[in-house]
Design an enzyme around this catalytic site. Structure first.
Site, short mmCIF file in Angstrom:
data_model
loop_
_atom_site.label_atom_id
_atom_site.label_comp_id
_atom_site.label_asym_id
_atom_site.label_seq_id
_atom_site.Cartn_x
_atom_site.Cartn_y
_atom_site.Cartn_z
N TYR A 102 26.22 23.97 115.22
CA TYR A 102 25.67 23.86 113.87
C TYR A 102 24.81 25.07 113.57
O TYR A 102 24.00 25.48 114.41
CB TYR A 102 24.84 22.57 113.74
CG TYR A 102 24.19 22.40 112.38
CD1 TYR A 102 24.96 22.07 111.25
CD2 TYR A 102 22.81 22.55 112.21
CE1 TYR A 102 24.37 21.91 110.00
CE2 TYR A 102 22.22 22.38 110.97
CZ TYR A 102 22.99 22.07 109.87
OH TYR A 102 22.40 21.90 108.64
N ASP A 142 22.65 32.28 117.73
CA ASP A 142 21.83 31.40 116.89
C ASP A 142 20.83 30.70 117.80
O ASP A 142 21.14 29.69 118.42
CB ASP A 142 22.72 30.40 116.16
CG ASP A 142 21.89 29.46 115.28
OD1 ASP A 142 20.64 29.52 115.33
OD2 ASP A 142 22.50 28.66 114.55
N LYS A 202 12.64 27.02 113.47
CA LYS A 202 11.95 25.97 114.22
C LYS A 202 10.66 26.45 114.90
O LYS A 202 9.65 26.60 114.23
CB LYS A 202 12.94 25.30 115.17
CG LYS A 202 14.07 24.65 114.33
CD LYS A 202 15.04 23.77 115.03
CE LYS A 202 15.93 23.08 113.98
NZ LYS A 202 17.35 23.19 114.17
C1 LIG Z 1 18.28 23.55 112.98
C2 LIG Z 1 19.31 24.58 113.19
C3 LIG Z 1 19.75 25.41 112.14
C4 LIG Z 1 19.34 25.20 110.71
O1 LIG Z 1 17.98 25.36 110.53
P1 LIG Z 1 17.31 24.71 109.21
O2 LIG Z 1 15.90 25.18 109.27
O3 LIG Z 1 17.48 23.23 109.36
O4 LIG Z 1 18.04 25.24 108.02
C5 LIG Z 1 20.60 26.45 112.45
N1 LIG Z 1 21.04 26.64 113.70
C6 LIG Z 1 20.67 25.85 114.72
C7 LIG Z 1 21.16 26.13 116.10
C8 LIG Z 1 19.80 24.79 114.50
O5 LIG Z 1 19.48 23.99 115.51
#
Ligand SMILES: *Cc1c(COP(=O)(O)O)cnc(C)c1O
Length: 439
Positions: A146, A247, A275
């Site tokens: 994701y 990511d 995060k």
């Molecule tokens: C949470 C997450 C996202 C998206 O971040 P948001 O702040 O919710 O838009 C993208 N990539 C990874 C791996 C994530 O865990």
């Protein structure tokens, strides 16, 4: 036993009148586990309290940011002090440089970083940058990884793709509202199955701008990359002059001081964060070498902007969090706690006769309700989601708040202690008995 839900039930009904599904992010609605989503009133350290006064040991940690626990005194103080001086200026500030320096210090291969306000924005912008740098249009993502909710990333493999060698252009949108034309520019390979990536490079020679991946997957439940997969990923990108985008929105500053990149010795061209670097406030970022990042406006031709980007409160929370992580690194302690939690869950499940496979890297963990190894997305989806649902609700009743989906990772913070562990494992022994009775 904790079972008061009067306030949460009322609030959920009220919320549904004014907010789609009553929540501002779908997983919060408890769709996969049933029951009433708990409306949280406050949180401190490893604990959260809902509007009915129920107390929980929290293993969501806001889905990753709260590595220092909730309302950490240093983070809270930094936000309070910053607030006094105003909350947004739309002009450059010193704090942005400080957070940039902290992030870049932890990722030596990166020389520039651009702050945005969410992980979604970070990955979306990183992909635009990769296309701008390479002048190519296709990107590759992996099934079950994701990367936020931008159009080009809400894409799944078309039917038939996974049967033969893998490669195929028939990707399809995974959400209404995403045009098939957008989805067709995102190719989908299988995580930990290098042949599927190899095939895409054969089918789309010199047309793939970037491969984006979760180095350790948190969003299919926890999946660890195999060494062969990582080697192949790096080699294929290098040979094809395709940019590799790590990511690290979830793993950055969580799996080690330099995230998954340091832990797994990755060599990404672009890294995305979110995060933890916002310490619980809305922040995302993407970075890389000066050569690549200087394509970003105003240095270069790839446009990207944000009214609240580099927001003072968010920068202050991020600086306080990264500074604390540097001064008092919690990683060894998180590993110990993670090990104890993993072993405790495995033993409790075994004693109850419930098939369970626990995947864990440091402070991220998923207990899959199945006996087999879980390495690929195909493995993960074999889990018994009905058993998970029973377990989740039994744990919640007993004051342990796990992610409300089999396909998410639980997060441990530096504030989780022996008392939390004992409470969690006592609850788990009872919850596995509930599952065993329901099997
Ligand atoms: C949470 C997450 C996202 C998206 O971040 P948001 O702040 O919710 O838009 C993208 N990539 C990874 C791996 C994530 O865990």
């Amino acid at each position: 036993m904790n079972s008061r839900t009067t306030q949460s039930s009322q609030l959920f009904r009220r919320a549904q009148q004014v907010i789609p599904g009553g929540v501002n992010s779908p997983v919060r609605a408890f769709g996969a586990v049933g029951g009433v989503p708990r409306f949280i009133a406050k949180a401190k350290g490893s604990r959260m309290w809902d509007e009915d006064g129920n107390e929980f040991v929290d293993y969501i940690g806001s889905w990753g940011p709260m590595i220092l626990g909730h309302a950490h005194p240093k983070v809270a103080e930094a936000i309070r002090l910053t607030l006094e001086d105003g909350t947004s200026f739309g002009a450059p500030t010193k704090r942005e440089i400080e957070l940039a320096e902290l992030v870049l210090k932890a990722y030596p291969s990166c020389e520039r970083v651009r702050f945005v306000s969410s992980g979604t924005e970070a990955t979306m912008s990183a992909l635009r940058l990769a296309r701008g740098v390479t002048n190519r249009k296709y990107i590759v993502k992996f099934r079950g990884n994701y990367h936020g909710h931008s159009d080009g990333l809400l894409v799944q493999a078309g039917s038939g793709m996974l049967t033969a060698s893998g490669g195929s252009s028939n990707s399809a949108p995974s959400s209404a509202g995403v045009p098939a034309e957008f989805a067709s520019l995102t190719l989908v390979a299988d995580y930990n199955v290098p042949e599927t990536l190899e095939q895409l490079f054969k089918d789309f020679p010199e047309q793939i701008a970037a491969v984006i991946f979760e180095p350790v997957v948190g969003n299919a439940g926890l999946l660890e990359p195999t060494p062969a997969f990582l080697t192949s990923l790096h080699e294929l990108c290098k040979i094809n002059a395709t940019l590799l985008i790590a990511d690290e929105v979830m793993t950055g500053f969580r799996l080690s001081p330099g995230g998954a990149t340091q832990l797994l010795k990755l060599e990404p061209d672009i890294v995305c964060w979110g995060k933890i670097i916002g310490g619980g406030l809305p922040v995302g970022a993407y970075g890389g070498s000066a050569n690549i990042m200087d394509f970003v406006a105003p240095s270069g031709p790839v446009y990207q902007a944000g009214t609240l980007s580099g927001n003072p409160l968010a920068m202050a929370a991020g600086i306080a969090t990264l500074t604390e992580l540097e001064k008092n690194p919690p990683y060894a302690q998180l590993e110990v706690y993670g090990q104890k939690l993993q072993m405790g869950l495995e033993i409790a499940a075994l004693e109850a006769g419930v098939p369970l496979m626990v995947n864990r890297v440091g402070s991220m963990l998923t207990a899959f309700f199945q006996a087999g190894n879980v390495t690929t997305y195909n493995d993960a989806v074999k889990s018994d989601t009905e058993a998970f649902k029973l377990f989740f609700n039994a744990m919640l009743e007993r004051g342990v708040y796990l992610p409300p989906s089999q396909f998410e990772a639980a997060f441990i913070s530096s504030e989780h202690d022996q008392t939390d562990l004992e409470m969690t494992l006592n609850a788990a022994r009872e919850a596995f008995a509930v599952v065993a009775a329901g099997l």
